[in-house]
Enzyme design. Structure first.
Site, PDB file in Angstrom:
ATOM      1  N   SER A  68      35.188  36.313  36.898  1.00  0.00           N
ATOM      2  CA  SER A  68      35.777  37.610  36.568  1.00  0.00           C
ATOM      3  C   SER A  68      36.047  37.721  35.070  1.00  0.00           C
ATOM      4  CB  SER A  68      37.096  37.779  37.311  1.00  0.00           C
ATOM      5  OG  SER A  68      36.881  37.665  38.676  1.00  0.00           O
ATOM      6  N   GLY A  70      37.995  38.201  31.650  1.00  0.00           N
ATOM      7  CA  GLY A  70      39.334  37.858  31.194  1.00  0.00           C
ATOM      8  C   GLY A  70      39.906  36.591  31.791  1.00  0.00           C
ATOM      9  N   GLY A  72      38.854  33.540  30.626  1.00  0.00           N
ATOM     10  CA  GLY A  72      38.796  32.490  29.606  1.00  0.00           C
ATOM     11  C   GLY A  72      37.407  31.970  29.261  1.00  0.00           C
ATOM     12  N   SER A  74      35.025  33.238  27.114  1.00  0.00           N
ATOM     13  CA  SER A  74      34.724  33.183  25.681  1.00  0.00           C
ATOM     14  C   SER A  74      35.701  32.245  24.969  1.00  0.00           C
ATOM     15  CB  SER A  74      34.726  34.585  25.056  1.00  0.00           C
ATOM     16  OG  SER A  74      35.988  34.937  24.593  1.00  0.00           O
ATOM     17  N   SER A 519      39.153  49.756  55.625  1.00  0.00           N
ATOM     18  CA  SER A 519      40.335  49.262  56.316  1.00  0.00           C
ATOM     19  C   SER A 519      40.968  50.362  57.152  1.00  0.00           C
ATOM     20  CB  SER A 519      41.335  48.728  55.302  1.00  0.00           C
ATOM     21  OG  SER A 519      41.585  49.712  54.332  1.00  0.00           O
ATOM     22  N   LYS A 562      49.168  49.045  49.129  1.00  0.00           N
ATOM     23  CA  LYS A 562      49.236  50.063  50.171  1.00  0.00           C
ATOM     24  C   LYS A 562      50.677  50.282  50.618  1.00  0.00           C
ATOM     25  CE  LYS A 562      44.620  49.311  52.052  1.00  0.00           C
ATOM     26  NZ  LYS A 562      43.860  48.585  53.075  1.00  0.00           N
TER      27      LYS A 562
END
Ligand code: ADP
Length: 637
Positions: A68, A70, A72, A74, A519, A562
Site C-alpha cells: 500500500s 505510504g 515506507g 521510498s 455487504s 458504518k
C-alpha cells in the site's frame, strides 16, 4: 525488550505499565524520545522488508517492494542508498570528440576529480584567450595606425580592424570546445546517490541531448555540452527508485532493462525532430541498484522480462499494512511521532496525552483487532496537521485537543461527503430513525476506505404476470439478485408464499456513486421477508452483514465506520456480523449512543429488527426450526 528500539534508549520503562498506550514509556513529551541517525533504523515495522534492504545493500541486489502507498517503500529505498559504500562514487565527464562532433566521448574519474579537471581546462582556455585578445589588440592598433599613417583613411582602418576581430573570435571558439561537460559531479555527495524516477519521462530517466537552435554559423553550442544525465546515470553506484513501476511506458521499461544488464547506457536526444537526436554519446556508466515499487496490480502490468530480471538478481518483498499491537510497537509509534516532529522542524513536541491519542488512531485505522496501522504517511499527516494547529496558536506543546481537531480536519473526501450527506438528509427529515415500516430497512454501506453511510433499502412484493423477477434500481441490481436468491432458499422452506411467481422490487434509496453494496445482502433479505410476511421493521435499527444460503450472517468490511455513520444519523441499535465484533473500534463519543448487536444468523437479525410481537415470534421460530433442518440435511450451498 528489543534492544533495537531506538525509543527505549535512555528512557525508563515501567514494567507494570506494559499495557498502557505508550507501551510503558515514562516521559512527558515527544521531545524526550531520541531519534536514530540512520534512516534504516527509523523505519517502523516492516521487519521483513528492512532485513531484505540490509541484505540487498550488502550484496548490491535489486529489490521489488509491493504494498500500500505510504508504508515506507521510498523511505527504505533511500535508507538503502545510505548503506551503500561512498568510496565507489564517480564523476562522469563528457568531452568533445574531434573526429566526430556528434559522438561525444565519456570519461569516468573518482568523485571530486571531475571538478578539478574542468577547472584546469577552464584556466587553460582563459590563459589562451587572454593571450589572444592581447595579440589581437596589438594587431588592431598596428593596422589602425598604419592605415591612418599611410592611407590617411580612418574608415578603411576601422573596417580592417573589425575583420581581424571577427577572424579571431571565430578561431578562439575552438578553446571552449575543449572544456569537458561535467555530467555527474559527486564531489559533495555524502552518501551514495538516491534517485527517484517515479513518473519520469524518457529524457529524465535515460538522459537527453538538448536541442540547439543555432546549429551552425559560429553561435552553436558544441554537442557534448548539450548532453544531460538521466536518473539512471545520476543513480550510478547508488539506488534508482521507481514507484508505480507499471506506469512507466513499455519502451522505457525495455531500455531500463538494457541499462540494468549492461551497467552503462549511451545518451541521445529523446525528441526525434530535435538536433539532439543526431548526437549519441559513448556509453555512460549507470551501475545502480534498482528498487522498484508498486501496489499488487503493478506486477501484472510490469514488463515481464524486467520483473524476472529483478527477481533473478534480487528480492521481492511484500509490505505490511498493519502490525500486531504490542507494547514495543506502541513505543516505536511514539518514536514515529518524534521522528515526524523532528523531520518537519517547526512542530511543537507532542504531550503524552497527544501521543496516546495518535496511537489510539493507529489502532482504529488498522481496522483489525489488536493491530496498529502501518500506513504511516497518513498517520504522519495527522501528526503534522495537529502540530500545525498547535503552532498557529503559539502553543508550547501539541496536546490531545489539537490531535482531535486534526482528526476532524484531515477527513478524506469520502468522509466529508458522507457527513455532508447525513446532514442534508437530517435537514430534510429524510432520515427515518424511529417507528416501524413494512419492507424498509436501514442498511449500512461504506464509501471510499474510511467512511460509512446509511443506505435505506425498500422491498415490495407483487404478483407477477409471468415468472417472478427481481427488479432493482441502480447499479446494485446484481447484489439485489444475489441476496434475494440466497434468501429464497430459506423463504421456500418456512413460508407458504411462493416467491417464484412474484416480482420483488428492491430500491436502494439514494444509493450513489462510490457506494459498495456487497455487504447489503442481510439488509435486502430482511426487507424482502418483511414485505412478504407483512411484518414491520423497527426503524431505529441499522444493519450490515453478508448472508449465506443457509442463513448464516458472514463478516463484512468497514464496520467501525458504518456504526459511526448509523450513530450520526440517530439510529440507536446496529446489527453487525458476530465475526466482525472484534473489528469494532468506534470513537468514545459514539459508545453511549448506539447499542451494537452481534449476530450470526438471520433469525437473530429478525428477532431484533422486526416489530409486532406475535407475528414476529412465530416467524422467528419458524425460521430457526427450518434453517436448523437445512443445516442438518446439508442441502445448501
Ligand atoms: P511509500 O513509498 O510506501 O508510498 P514513503 O516511504 O514515501 O511511502 O512514506 C512516506 C512517509 O511516511 C515517510 O517519509 C515517513 O515519514 C512515513 N513512513 C511511512 N512508512 C513508514 C515506516 N514504516 N516507518 C517510519 N515512517 C514511515
Amino acid at each position: 525488550l528489543g534492544s533495537d528500539v531506538g525509543a527505549d534508549a535512555g528512557v525508563e520503562i515501567a514494567d507494570d505499565e506494559e499495557d498502557n498506550l505508550l507501551g510503558g514509556l515514562q516521559l512527558d513529551t515527544s521531545a524526550d524520545i531520541s531519534v536514530p541517525d540512520r534512516l534504516v533504523d527509523q523505519v517502523i515495522g516492516q521487519d521483513h522488508a528492512r532485513d531484505i534492504i540490509l541484505k540487498a545493500a550488502k550484496q548490491r541486489r535489486h529489490v521489488m517492494m509491493i504494498g500500500s502507498p505510504g508504508t515506507g517503500k521510498s523511505m527504505l529505498a533511500k535508507a538503502m542508498s545510505q548503506l551503500l559504500p561512498r568510496e565507489e562514487l564517480q564523476d562522469i565527464l563528457v568531452y568533445h570528440n574531434p573526429d566526430d562532433g556528434n559522438e561525444p566521448k565519456v570519461r569516468t574519474v573518482p568523485a571530486g576529480k571531475g571538478e578539478q579537471i574542468v577547472d584546469a581546462h577552464k584556466e587553460e582556455a582563459q590563459k589562451r584567450n587572454q593571450m589572444r585578445s592581447f595579440l589581437m589588440w596589438i594587431i588592431i592598433a598596428v593596422i589602425f595606425g598604419y592605415t591612418l599613417l599611410i592611407l590617411q583613411n580612418p574608415v578603411m582602418g576601422i573596417i580592417a580592424a573589425a575583420l581581424v576581430y571577427i577572424a579571431f573570435k571565430y578561431t578562439s571558439r575552438g578553446s571552449d570546445a575543449m572544456i569537458p561537460n561535467l555530467l555527474i559531479n559527486n564531489a559533495d555527495q555524502q552518501t551514495a546517490p538516491f534517485e527517484d524516477a517515479t513518473g519520469a519521462h524518457a529524457g529524465a530517466l535515460l538522459g537527453d541531448v538538448r536541442h540547439d537552435p543555432f546549429q551552425s554559423g559560429g553561435m552553436e553550442t558544441p554537442s557534448h555540452d548539450r548532453v544531460e544525465a538521466g536518473a539512471i546515470h545520476k543513480a550510478n553506484k547508488g539506488v534508482l527508485f521507481v514507484d508505480e513501476i507499471n506506469t512507466l511506458d513499455i519502451r522505457s521499461q525495455q531500455k531500463l532493462m538494457t541499462a540494468i544488464q549492461e551497467g552503462k547506457f549511451s545518451i541521445t536526444g529523446q525528441s526525434e525532430r530535435s538536433s539532439g537526436a543526431m548526437v549519441q554519446t559513448e556509453p555512460v556508466p549507470c551501475d545502480f541498484v534498482m528498487v522498484a515499487a508498486g501496489n499488487l496490480d503493478a506486477m501484472e502490468n510490469m514488463h515481464p522480462a524486467l520483473r524476472s530480471r529483478i527477481k533473478g538478481y534480487g528480492y521481492e518483498v511484500y509490505m505490511d499494512d498493519t502490525i500486531e499491537d504490542t507494547p514495543e510497537m506502541r513505543r516505536k509509534l511514539a518514536r514515529f511521532i518524534a521522528q515526524e516532529v523532528e523531520k518537519d522542524g517547526r512542530l511543537p513536541a507532542f504531550t503524552r496525552e497527544a501521543m496516546q491519542e495518535v496511537i489510539l488512531e493507529a489502532q482504529r485505522r488498522a481496522g483489525r483487532k489488536d493491530h496498529l496501522t502501518l500506513e504511516l504517511r497518513n498517520l504522519g499527516g495527522l501528526v503534522r496537521v495537529a502540530g500545525d494547529i498547535a503552532r498557529a496558536e503559539d502553543k508550547e506543546f501539541t496536546d490531545r485537543a489539537e490531535v482531535l481537531e486534526a482528526k476532524d480536519r484531515s477527513r478524506s473526501i469520502e468522509q466529508q461527503l458522507a457527513d455532508n450527506y447525513i446532514e442534508r438528509r437530517n435537514d430534510y427529515d429524510m432520515t427515518v430513525n424511529q417507528g416501524d415500516v413494512v419492507g424498509r430497512v436501514n442498511g449500512l454501506a461504506v464509501m471510499g476506505d474510511d467512511s460509512g453511510i446509511v443506505m435505506p433499502v425498500m422491498a415490495e412484493v407483487a404478483p407477477s404476470q409471468g415468472p417472478g423477477e427481481v427488479i432493482a434500481t441502480g447499479k446494485l441490481q446484481e447484489i439485489a439478485q444475489e441476496s434475494v436468491q440466497n434468501v429464497s432458499a430459506i423463504i421456500k422452506k418456512f413460508s407458504d408464499e411462493d416467491i417464484s411467481n412474484k416480482d420483488i422490487h428492491i430500491q436502494f434509496v439514494q444509493a450513489h456513486e462510490g457506494v459498495e453494496g456487497d455487504s447489503a445482502s442481510v439488509t435486502v433479505a430482511t426487507a424482502v421477508i418483511s414485505a412478504l410476511e407483512n411484518i414491520p421493521i423497527e426503524q431505529n435499527v441499522a444493519m450490515t452483514g453478508s448472508l449465506s444460503v443457509r442463513g448464516d450472517v458472514l463478516p463484512v468490511g468497514g464496520v467501525t465506520h458504518k456504526i459511526e455513520a448509523a450513530a450520526k444519523t440517530g439510529v440507536d441499535t446496529v446489527i453487525i456480523p458476530k465475526a466482525n465484533e472484534q473489528d469494532v473500534m468506534i470513537e468514545d463519543e459514539f459508545k453511549d449512543q448506539v447499542e451494537i448487536v452481534p449476530v450470526s444468523h438471520i433469525s437473530e437479525v429478525l428477532e431484533v429488527a422486526l416489530a409486532g410481537e406475535p407475528e414476529k415470534d412465530s416467524l422467528v421460530d419458524r425460521l430457526r426450526s427450518i434453517t436448523g433442518k437445512a443445516l442438518e440435511s446439508g442441502e445448501t450451498q
